[in-house]
Write an enzyme that holds these catalytic residues in place. Structure first.
Site, PDB file in Angstrom:
ATOM      1  N   GLY A 195      10.767  -3.038   5.637  1.00 32.15           N
ATOM      2  CA  GLY A 195      10.010  -4.299   5.557  1.00 32.15           C
ATOM      3  C   GLY A 195       9.677  -4.619   4.103  1.00 32.15           C
ATOM      4  N   HIS A 196       9.125  -3.632   3.399  1.00 28.01           N
ATOM      5  CA  HIS A 196       8.804  -3.832   1.977  1.00 28.01           C
ATOM      6  C   HIS A 196      10.076  -4.149   1.180  1.00 28.01           C
ATOM      7  CE1 HIS A 196       5.474  -0.853   3.095  1.00 28.01           C
ATOM      8  NE2 HIS A 196       4.818  -1.947   2.775  1.00 28.01           N
TER       9      HIS A 196
ATOM     10  N   LYS B 185       4.785  -9.977   9.654  1.00 29.66           N
ATOM     11  CA  LYS B 185       4.323  -8.894  10.532  1.00 29.66           C
ATOM     12  C   LYS B 185       2.785  -8.882  10.578  1.00 29.66           C
ATOM     13  CE  LYS B 185       3.780  -4.203  11.464  1.00 29.66           C
ATOM     14  NZ  LYS B 185       2.428  -4.062  11.042  1.00 29.66           N
TER      15      LYS B 185
ATOM     16  N   LEU C  55       6.631   3.063   1.487  1.00 24.38           N
ATOM     17  CA  LEU C  55       7.575   1.944   1.550  1.00 24.38           C
ATOM     18  C   LEU C  55       8.647   2.134   2.629  1.00 24.38           C
ATOM     19  CD1 LEU C  55       8.061   1.141  -2.249  1.00 24.38           C
ATOM     20  CD2 LEU C  55       6.369   0.227  -0.643  1.00 24.38           C
TER      21      LEU C  55
ATOM     22  N   ARG D 220       2.674   3.012   9.044  1.00 28.37           N
ATOM     23  CA  ARG D 220       2.003   3.819  10.070  1.00 28.37           C
ATOM     24  C   ARG D 220       2.984   4.467  11.044  1.00 28.37           C
ATOM     25  NH1 ARG D 220      -3.651   2.966  10.263  1.00 28.37           N
ATOM     26  NH2 ARG D 220      -4.328   1.189   9.029  1.00 28.37           N
TER      27      ARG D 220
ATOM     28  N   GLN E 188      -3.265 -11.897   8.385  1.00 36.45           N
ATOM     29  CA  GLN E 188      -3.529 -11.645   6.966  1.00 36.45           C
ATOM     30  C   GLN E 188      -2.893 -12.736   6.104  1.00 36.45           C
ATOM     31  OE1 GLN E 188      -3.073  -7.600   5.139  1.00 36.45           O
ATOM     32  NE2 GLN E 188      -1.122  -8.376   4.459  1.00 36.45           N
TER      33      GLN E 188
ATOM     34  N   MET F  57       0.849  -1.198   0.000  1.00 33.72           N
ATOM     35  CA  MET F  57       0.000   0.000   0.000  1.00 33.72           C
ATOM     36  C   MET F  57       0.886   1.251   0.000  1.00 33.72           C
ATOM     37  SD  MET F  57      -3.452  -0.883   2.009  1.00 33.72           S
ATOM     38  CE  MET F  57      -2.909  -0.672   3.678  1.00 33.72           C
ATOM     39  N   GLY F  58       2.141   1.084  -0.416  1.00 35.21           N
ATOM     40  CA  GLY F  58       3.044   2.242  -0.480  1.00 35.21           C
ATOM     41  C   GLY F  58       3.510   2.660   0.901  1.00 35.21           C
TER      42      GLY F  58
ATOM     43  N   SER G 188       6.744  -0.179   9.779  1.00 31.35           N
ATOM     44  CA  SER G 188       5.358  -0.070   9.320  1.00 31.35           C
ATOM     45  C   SER G 188       5.158   1.315   8.716  1.00 31.35           C
ATOM     46  CB  SER G 188       4.414  -0.257  10.511  1.00 31.35           C
ATOM     47  OG  SER G 188       3.130   0.199  10.185  1.00 31.35           O
TER      48      SER G 188
HETATM   49  P1  AMP Z   1       1.414  -2.983   3.506  1.00 26.90           P
HETATM   50  O1  AMP Z   1       2.005  -1.994   2.551  1.00 26.90           O
HETATM   51  O2  AMP Z   1       1.452  -2.529   4.933  1.00 26.90           O
HETATM   52  O3  AMP Z   1       0.066  -3.473   3.068  1.00 26.90           O
HETATM   53  O4  AMP Z   1       2.362  -4.247   3.480  1.00 26.90           O
HETATM   54  C1  AMP Z   1       2.702  -4.898   2.288  1.00 26.90           C
HETATM   55  C2  AMP Z   1       3.424  -6.171   2.618  1.00 26.90           C
HETATM   56  O5  AMP Z   1       4.599  -5.870   3.379  1.00 26.90           O
HETATM   57  C3  AMP Z   1       2.592  -7.130   3.490  1.00 26.90           C
HETATM   58  O6  AMP Z   1       2.824  -8.465   3.036  1.00 26.90           O
HETATM   59  C4  AMP Z   1       3.152  -6.919   4.860  1.00 26.90           C
HETATM   60  O7  AMP Z   1       3.007  -8.034   5.714  1.00 26.90           O
HETATM   61  C5  AMP Z   1       4.616  -6.667   4.554  1.00 26.90           C
HETATM   62  N1  AMP Z   1       5.260  -5.947   5.653  1.00 26.90           N
HETATM   63  C6  AMP Z   1       4.827  -4.795   6.236  1.00 26.90           C
HETATM   64  N2  AMP Z   1       5.662  -4.471   7.256  1.00 26.90           N
HETATM   65  C7  AMP Z   1       6.626  -5.421   7.303  1.00 26.90           C
HETATM   66  C8  AMP Z   1       7.755  -5.638   8.140  1.00 26.90           C
HETATM   67  N3  AMP Z   1       8.081  -4.821   9.132  1.00 26.90           N
HETATM   68  N4  AMP Z   1       8.529  -6.731   7.901  1.00 26.90           N
HETATM   69  C9  AMP Z   1       8.208  -7.594   6.901  1.00 26.90           C
HETATM   70  N5  AMP Z   1       7.150  -7.428   6.075  1.00 26.90           N
HETATM   71  C10 AMP Z   1       6.365  -6.372   6.281  1.00 26.90           C
END
Ligand code: AMP
Length: 271
Positions: free
Chosen positions: A32-33, A145, A29, A183, A149, A26-27, A181
């Site tokens: 983690g991404h 994380k 970035l 957030r 989901q 969801m951007g 995150s």
């Molecule tokens: P999001 O952009 O938050 O929807 O996350 C996109 C992907 O990145 C999802 O598969 C999340 O589980 C993964 N993700 C988000 N935060 C982390 C993190 N700290 N470590 C590993 N993967 C992550």
């Protein structure tokens, strides 16, 4: 890096490849991404990253509006990583067609985040199902994380006999322990410190619970989290991560799942 904004041109491009490694985001970035993308690149197929803030998975309009967006920085990061394709669809591209597969929503969707964010996982599964139909990826990279989901997507893929293979990626943390995150961009320095203290507190509690399950006193732990600066705790629960059974006694294979608020920011993690 080729950028696509509509599925027709994207699908034409995909049809020329040997298959796609897909990293949905969801951007906003962060590290983690980036770690998901680096793993995807090791698979030697073309790596496709999507950026789509999916309105259907937000149960509050305000949360959707305030979700951190940082498109310029996202582009910079993705160019540097030399991904092959970036897909930034408009709402209609994703929701303007009827998917062939019906979403399978496992009953575990009612627990944890599902109890506190009504309709959240319906929204997540809906968008993932659509992305899979558009892209037909060989692999999809998902972070632990967001373990609930990941589990629910896995159940959907199994039940609908979809050929895409899920690659589970470990949680990446800041040096202060807080899980990276998008957030976190909404946290100020002091709030980040609170999140860090909460992480270390729970990390240590988990170690103790492993040895002596009687120490899992939820009310006491919740009170301690409030004392550390959390404003509200949504949940704090132990599950065996293989089958999502609740634990009654000490066991090696469990994760502590938690969601809490610092002012207007809701954070989730599992350790
Ligand atoms: P999001 O952009 O938050 O929807 O996350 C996109 C992907 O990145 C999802 O598969 C999340 O589980 C993964 N993700 C988000 N935060 C982390 C993190 N700290 N470590 C590993 N993967 C992550």
């Amino acid at each position: 890096m080729k950028i696509f904004k509509d599925k027709q041109t994207l699908q034409k491009e995909i049809s020329k490849t040997n298959g796609i490694s897909f990293v949905p985001t969801m951007g906003g970035l962060h590290k983690g991404h980036i770690s998901l993308i680096k793993q995807s690149k090791r698979f030697k197929l073309k790596t496709l990253v999507s950026i789509f803030v999916n309105p259907k998975q937000f149960n509050k309009e305000r949360d959707f509006r305030n979700y951190p967006r940082n498109p310029k920085n996202d582009l910079k990061i993705l160019k540097k990583l030399k991904i092959n394709y970036l897909y930034i669809p408009k709402y209609k591209d994703i929701y303007g067609f009827k998917p062939k597969q019906k979403v399978f929503l496992d009953k575990f969707s009612k627990r944890l985040c599902g109890r506190y964010r009504k309709g959240h996982f319906e929204g997540v599964l809906n968008v993932v199902n659509r992305f899979i139909e558009i892209i037909k990826p060989k692999y999809i990279f998902l972070g632990k994380k967001d373990y609930q989901q990941l589990y629910l997507i896995k159940k959907h893929i199994e039940r609908r006999k979809i050929k895409t293979k899920i690659i589970e990626c470990k949680t990446i943390r800041e040096i202060n322990g807080v899980a990276c995150s998008s957030r976190n961009l909404n946290l100020n320095k002091n709030q980040m410190k609170i999140a860090s203290n909460i992480y270390y507190y729970l990390y240590n509690i988990k170690k103790k619970i492993k040895k002596n399950y009687n120490l899992f006193n939820i009310n006491k732990i919740k009170k301690d989290l409030i004392d550390l600066g959390a404003n509200k705790i949504d949940y704090l629960e132990n599950y065996n991560i293989k089958n999502f059974k609740k634990l009654k006694k000490a066991s090696k294979k469990f994760n502590l799942f938690f969601a809490y608020h610092i002012k207007n920011t809701r954070l989730i993690d599992n350790i």
